[in-house]
Design a protein around this motif. Structure first.
Motif, PDB file in Angstrom:
ATOM      1  N   CYS A  92     112.326 -17.554  18.728  1.00  0.00           N
ATOM      2  CA  CYS A  92     112.363 -18.891  18.130  1.00  0.00           C
ATOM      3  C   CYS A  92     111.868 -19.991  19.063  1.00  0.00           C
ATOM      4  O   CYS A  92     112.071 -19.942  20.275  1.00  0.00           O
ATOM      5  N   SER A  93     111.268 -21.003  18.445  1.00  0.00           N
ATOM      6  CA  SER A  93     111.085 -22.293  19.096  1.00  0.00           C
ATOM      7  C   SER A  93     112.409 -23.022  18.944  1.00  0.00           C
ATOM      8  O   SER A  93     113.173 -22.756  18.011  1.00  0.00           O
ATOM      9  N   MET A  94     112.693 -23.938  19.868  1.00  0.00           N
ATOM     10  CA  MET A  94     113.972 -24.636  19.811  1.00  0.00           C
ATOM     11  C   MET A  94     113.784 -26.136  19.933  1.00  0.00           C
ATOM     12  O   MET A  94     112.881 -26.602  20.629  1.00  0.00           O
ATOM     13  N   LEU A  95     114.645 -26.846  19.234  1.00  0.00           N
ATOM     14  CA  LEU A  95     114.735 -28.293  19.362  1.00  0.00           C
ATOM     15  C   LEU A  95     116.135 -28.625  19.857  1.00  0.00           C
ATOM     16  O   LEU A  95     117.117 -28.043  19.389  1.00  0.00           O
ATOM     17  N   VAL A  96     116.226 -29.553  20.786  1.00  0.00           N
ATOM     18  CA  VAL A  96     117.517 -30.116  21.190  1.00  0.00           C
ATOM     19  C   VAL A  96     117.464 -31.568  20.747  1.00  0.00           C
ATOM     20  O   VAL A  96     116.632 -32.341  21.222  1.00  0.00           O
ATOM     21  N   GLY A  97     118.324 -31.909  19.796  1.00  0.00           N
ATOM     22  CA  GLY A  97     118.178 -33.197  19.132  1.00  0.00           C
ATOM     23  C   GLY A  97     116.881 -33.111  18.341  1.00  0.00           C
ATOM     24  O   GLY A  97     116.660 -32.169  17.604  1.00  0.00           O
ATOM     25  N   ASP A  98     115.984 -34.058  18.550  1.00  0.00           N
ATOM     26  CA  ASP A  98     114.679 -33.983  17.875  1.00  0.00           C
ATOM     27  C   ASP A  98     113.564 -33.682  18.869  1.00  0.00           C
ATOM     28  O   ASP A  98     112.395 -33.842  18.559  1.00  0.00           O
ATOM     29  N   GLN A  99     113.940 -33.214  20.071  1.00  0.00           N
ATOM     30  CA  GLN A  99     112.958 -32.946  21.119  1.00  0.00           C
ATOM     31  C   GLN A  99     112.653 -31.456  21.230  1.00  0.00           C
ATOM     32  O   GLN A  99     113.560 -30.648  21.445  1.00  0.00           O
ATOM     33  N   PRO A 100     111.372 -31.067  21.101  1.00  0.00           N
ATOM     34  CA  PRO A 100     111.012 -29.665  21.279  1.00  0.00           C
ATOM     35  C   PRO A 100     111.230 -29.241  22.738  1.00  0.00           C
ATOM     36  O   PRO A 100     110.965 -30.005  23.658  1.00  0.00           O
ATOM     37  N   VAL A 101     111.707 -28.024  22.911  1.00  0.00           N
ATOM     38  CA  VAL A 101     111.935 -27.493  24.251  1.00  0.00           C
ATOM     39  C   VAL A 101     110.629 -26.979  24.843  1.00  0.00           C
ATOM     40  O   VAL A 101     110.418 -27.047  26.048  1.00  0.00           O
TER      41      VAL A 101
END
Length: 104
Positions: free
Chosen positions: A70-79
């Motif tokens: 998976c790609s991940m977002l923390v809040g609305d920020q891409p990791v």
């Protein structure tokens, strides 16, 4: 009826840390069997810890393998390509797991 005093009463007025919300999309949702999880926390975690704890909530599923892709977002920020051991997730934040999608 028993009344609570002292330390017990004080505990009721101290706000607890907000959980970290984990949101699963597409095949991650199918693997987890749920749309979201709430991870109880006492403070910040690394993103790697969030991944491990999320997978541990669903033993015997294919979720750990799906989360690896998976790609991940923390809040609305891409990791993006950042090391999950170096990314901090704070109580109250949302982590989203986005599996690769077919098509364009």
């Amino acid at each position: 009826m028993e009344s609570r005093t002292g330390a017990d009463a004080a505990d009721e007025t101290v706000p607890s840390e907000q959980p970290i919300t984990v949101r699963y999309w597409a095949s991650a949702r199918a693997a987890a069997g749920v749309e979201t999880d709430a991870l109880p926390v006492a403070g910040p975690l690394t993103l790697a810890d969030v991944v491990r704890r999320s997978a541990a909530l669903h033993p015997g599923t294919r979720l750990p393998g799906v989360l690896e892709a998976c790609s991940m977002l923390v809040g609305d920020q891409p990791v993006k390509s950042r090391d999950p051991e170096e990314v901090t997730v704070r109580p109250g934040q949302t982590v989203e797991f986005l599996p690769p999608f077919a098509g364009g």
